[in-house]
Scaffold this active site. Structure first.
Site, PDB file in Angstrom:
ATOM      1  CD  GLU A 191      -2.703  -1.469   2.414  1.00 55.59           C
ATOM      2  OE1 GLU A 191      -2.815  -0.528   3.210  1.00 55.59           O
ATOM      3  OE2 GLU A 191      -3.223  -2.587   2.604  1.00 55.59           O
TER       4      GLU A 191
ATOM      5  CD  GLU B 199      -4.163  -8.161   2.041  1.00 55.82           C
ATOM      6  OE1 GLU B 199      -5.065  -7.468   2.566  1.00 55.82           O
ATOM      7  OE2 GLU B 199      -2.967  -7.821   2.079  1.00 55.82           O
TER       8      GLU B 199
HETATM    9  O1  G3I Z   1      -2.184  -9.412  19.028  1.00 51.23           O
HETATM   10  C1  G3I Z   1      -2.611  -8.203  19.681  1.00 51.23           C
HETATM   11  C2  G3I Z   1      -3.234  -8.523  21.021  1.00 51.23           C
HETATM   12  O2  G3I Z   1      -2.252  -9.097  21.878  1.00 51.23           O
HETATM   13  C3  G3I Z   1      -3.780  -7.227  21.645  1.00 51.23           C
HETATM   14  O3  G3I Z   1      -4.429  -7.520  22.858  1.00 51.23           O
HETATM   15  C4  G3I Z   1      -4.774  -6.580  20.652  1.00 51.23           C
HETATM   16  C5  G3I Z   1      -5.339  -5.292  21.183  1.00 51.23           C
HETATM   17  O4  G3I Z   1      -4.341  -4.281  21.105  1.00 51.23           O
HETATM   18  O5  G3I Z   1      -4.097  -6.290  19.408  1.00 51.23           O
HETATM   19  C6  G3I Z   1      -3.639  -7.519  18.796  1.00 51.23           C
HETATM   20  O6  G3I Z   1      -2.989  -7.201  17.589  1.00 51.23           O
HETATM   21  C7  G3I Z   1      -3.885  -6.753  16.582  1.00 51.23           C
HETATM   22  C8  G3I Z   1      -3.779  -7.725  15.404  1.00 51.23           C
HETATM   23  O7  G3I Z   1      -4.496  -7.226  14.261  1.00 51.23           O
HETATM   24  C9  G3I Z   1      -4.335  -9.103  15.780  1.00 51.23           C
HETATM   25  O8  G3I Z   1      -4.118  -9.968  14.722  1.00 51.23           O
HETATM   26  C10 G3I Z   1      -3.449  -5.352  16.192  1.00 51.23           C
HETATM   27  O9  G3I Z   1      -3.738  -4.472  17.265  1.00 51.23           O
HETATM   28  C11 G3I Z   1      -4.234  -4.914  14.962  1.00 51.23           C
HETATM   29  O10 G3I Z   1      -3.756  -3.645  14.503  1.00 51.23           O
HETATM   30  C12 G3I Z   1      -4.027  -5.939  13.853  1.00 51.23           C
HETATM   31  O11 G3I Z   1      -4.815  -5.542  12.755  1.00 51.23           O
HETATM   32  C13 G3I Z   1      -4.420  -6.169  11.528  1.00 51.23           C
HETATM   33  C14 G3I Z   1      -4.087  -5.048  10.515  1.00 51.23           C
HETATM   34  O12 G3I Z   1      -3.810  -5.613   9.219  1.00 51.23           O
HETATM   35  C15 G3I Z   1      -2.862  -4.259  10.949  1.00 51.23           C
HETATM   36  O13 G3I Z   1      -1.749  -5.130  11.025  1.00 51.23           O
HETATM   37  C16 G3I Z   1      -5.591  -6.991  11.025  1.00 51.23           C
HETATM   38  O14 G3I Z   1      -5.799  -8.098  11.902  1.00 51.23           O
HETATM   39  C17 G3I Z   1      -5.267  -7.505   9.618  1.00 51.23           C
HETATM   40  O15 G3I Z   1      -6.378  -8.196   9.089  1.00 51.23           O
HETATM   41  C18 G3I Z   1      -4.953  -6.323   8.706  1.00 51.23           C
HETATM   42  O16 G3I Z   1      -4.601  -6.855   7.451  1.00 51.23           O
HETATM   43  C19 G3I Z   1      -4.358  -5.873   6.417  1.00 51.23           C
HETATM   44  C20 G3I Z   1      -3.173  -6.344   5.593  1.00 51.23           C
HETATM   45  O17 G3I Z   1      -2.044  -6.516   6.426  1.00 51.23           O
HETATM   46  C21 G3I Z   1      -2.905  -5.372   4.455  1.00 51.23           C
HETATM   47  N1  G3I Z   1      -4.104  -5.190   3.622  1.00 51.23           N
HETATM   48  C22 G3I Z   1      -5.285  -4.744   4.387  1.00 51.23           C
HETATM   49  C23 G3I Z   1      -5.583  -5.743   5.487  1.00 51.23           C
HETATM   50  C24 G3I Z   1      -6.837  -5.374   6.250  1.00 51.23           C
HETATM   51  O18 G3I Z   1      -6.651  -4.139   6.873  1.00 51.23           O
END
Ligand code: G3I
Length: 373
Positions: free
Chosen positions: A163, A279
């Site tokens: 992105e 995705e």
């Molecule tokens: O693992 C921690 C947990 O320990 C904690 O308690 C909780 C609350 O803070 O957060 C958890 O981590 C989260 C993680 O997802 C869990 O898998 C992160 O905060 C959260 O930011 C993260 O979000 C992910 C996001 O990317 C950012 O990395 C989403 O699951 C994931 O589906 C999303 O995927 C993205 C792709 O990488 C790029 N394309 C878009 C796609 C959707 O946004």
């Protein structure tokens, strides 16, 4: 979240991985039904089907292991390879869960996509501070060498840059989004990242990955044009970009123009790029509340999108961003959550792991795809 026995990063025994995954697999990963999975249907056409997976999903629902292996020939960690996961504090590394997922994939002969080295999200604060302090270049070089080097020869594909070019945000004159990386390192940071990744694993297939390319909107058209211009220039400069990841977060409320999409894929293929849908899911926040109607509309969109996309033989892989609605990210993200509060239904299996119309749509599109060599 961790299992100290897996700090080595070396392949684990089948017994160790099965035990850690909480069992859930019949011998050899076969499911009771014996019916072919999406991975078999895809393989018969020379394609690979797979999905995003997180270790926490296997821990919360061990039965997902059997489902995953039944349907998937490839795996991409949803979070475990991102910078905020592997090095939340400078010098403090967390590879246990990523090692587990890589071992799990190897045990079940899944191709491994790793995601993602360069992104403006999932970035630890200490990295942002280093960028502002003019330390971005050495930090990036160390990160890429460490991650790509750790899985050298085991990960087939890397999403190197994710992105990076969105016309909605005030980008640089070349069209790259003004992310902390672009601001600190200038427009050459993308090419540098690909060279660093290639040096760390010359056999890895290196991808740019982005979303919102699929729709017939002003943003979609601008992004497609920007990427064609940027990638053409990078390829001319000898930048080792091998592939393009089309995320495929499909939005039913936006128009889809098959000829325009097909033309874009043809132009990317003409640049010598391998193409992956990386995705795939349906953002159903604006679809009707009724689950059966929502499922039908989502399946129709997925079928149409995949029929057009798979007509391009440079498309070699289709990955969903998860298999079951129970673990979709949509409900976690305010920008994707439904206003009526109903849970999203974006994926091939429902929250009880029953296949939905989308599952049949993916199976039919894979089965109808032109055979790849
Ligand atoms: O693992 C921690 C947990 O320990 C904690 O308690 C909780 C609350 O803070 O957060 C958890 O981590 C989260 C993680 O997802 C869990 O898998 C992160 O905060 C959260 O930011 C993260 O979000 C992910 C996001 O990317 C950012 O990395 C989403 O699951 C994931 O589906 C999303 O995927 C993205 C792709 O990488 C790029 N394309 C878009 C796609 C959707 O946004």
């Amino acid at each position: 979240m961790s299992n100290p026995g897996m700090m080595t990063g070396r392949p684990l025994s089948r017994r160790a991985v099965l035990a850690a995954a909480g069992g859930g697999l019949l011998a050899g990963g076969a499911r009771e039904t014996g019916a072919p999975g999406l991975r078999d249907i895809a393989a018969a056409r020379g394609l690979v089907f797979g999905s995003e997976l997180r270790r926490e999903v296997l821990q919360q629902a061990p039965e997902m292991a059997a489902l995953f292996v039944h349907d998937c020939g490839a795996m991409v960690p949803g979070h475990e390879a991102k910078w905020d996961y592997v090095e939340p504090k400078q010098g403090e590394f967390h590879f246990t869960d990523l090692d587990f997922l890589v071992n799990f994939a190897e045990l079940h002969h899944l191709q491994i996509r790793l995601h993602t080295l360069l992104w403006s999200e999932a970035l630890p604060d200490w990295v942002k501070q280093a960028l502002e302090a003019g330390q971005g270049a050495p930090i990036l070089a160390r990160h890429i060498a460490k991650l790509v080097g750790r899985y050298r020869g085991r990960a087939q594909c890397w999403d190197v840059a994710n992105e990076i070019a969105d016309p909605r945000w005030h980008g640089g004159p070349e069209g790259l989004t003004m992310t902390p990386w672009r601001r600190a390192l200038g427009p050459g940071y993308v090419a540098e990242a690909f060279h660093l990744a290639h040096d760390a694993d010359p056999d890895a297939i290196l991808f740019i990955n982005d979303d919102d390319l699929e729709h017939d909107t002003a943003t979609g058209a601008a992004k497609r044009a920007t990427y064609l211009r940027l990638v053409t220039a990078w390829k001319r400069q000898g930048v080792p970009i091998n592939g393009f990841g089309l995320q495929g977060h499909l939005k039913p409320e936006l128009p889809f123009n098959p000829p325009a999409w097909r033309a874009f894929l043809r132009e990317l293929a003409a640049l010598g790029l391998e193409l992956h849908v990386t995705e795939l899911d349906v953002v159903d926040r604006h679809l009707p509340a009724d689950p059966a109607l929502r499922d039908r509309l989502a399946a129709e969109l997925v079928r149409q999108f995949l029929d057009v996309t798979l007509d391009e033989k440079a498309v070699s892989m289709v990955m969903c961003w998860g298999l079951s609605d129970r673990f979709s990210w949509h409900d976690e993200d305010p920008d994707f959550r439904r206003a009526d509060g109903r849970p999203a239904r974006p994926l091939p299996y429902d929250a009880s792991f029953h296949p939905k119309p989308m599952y049949q749509a993916v199976a039919a599109a894979l089965a109808a795809a032109p055979v790849r060599n």
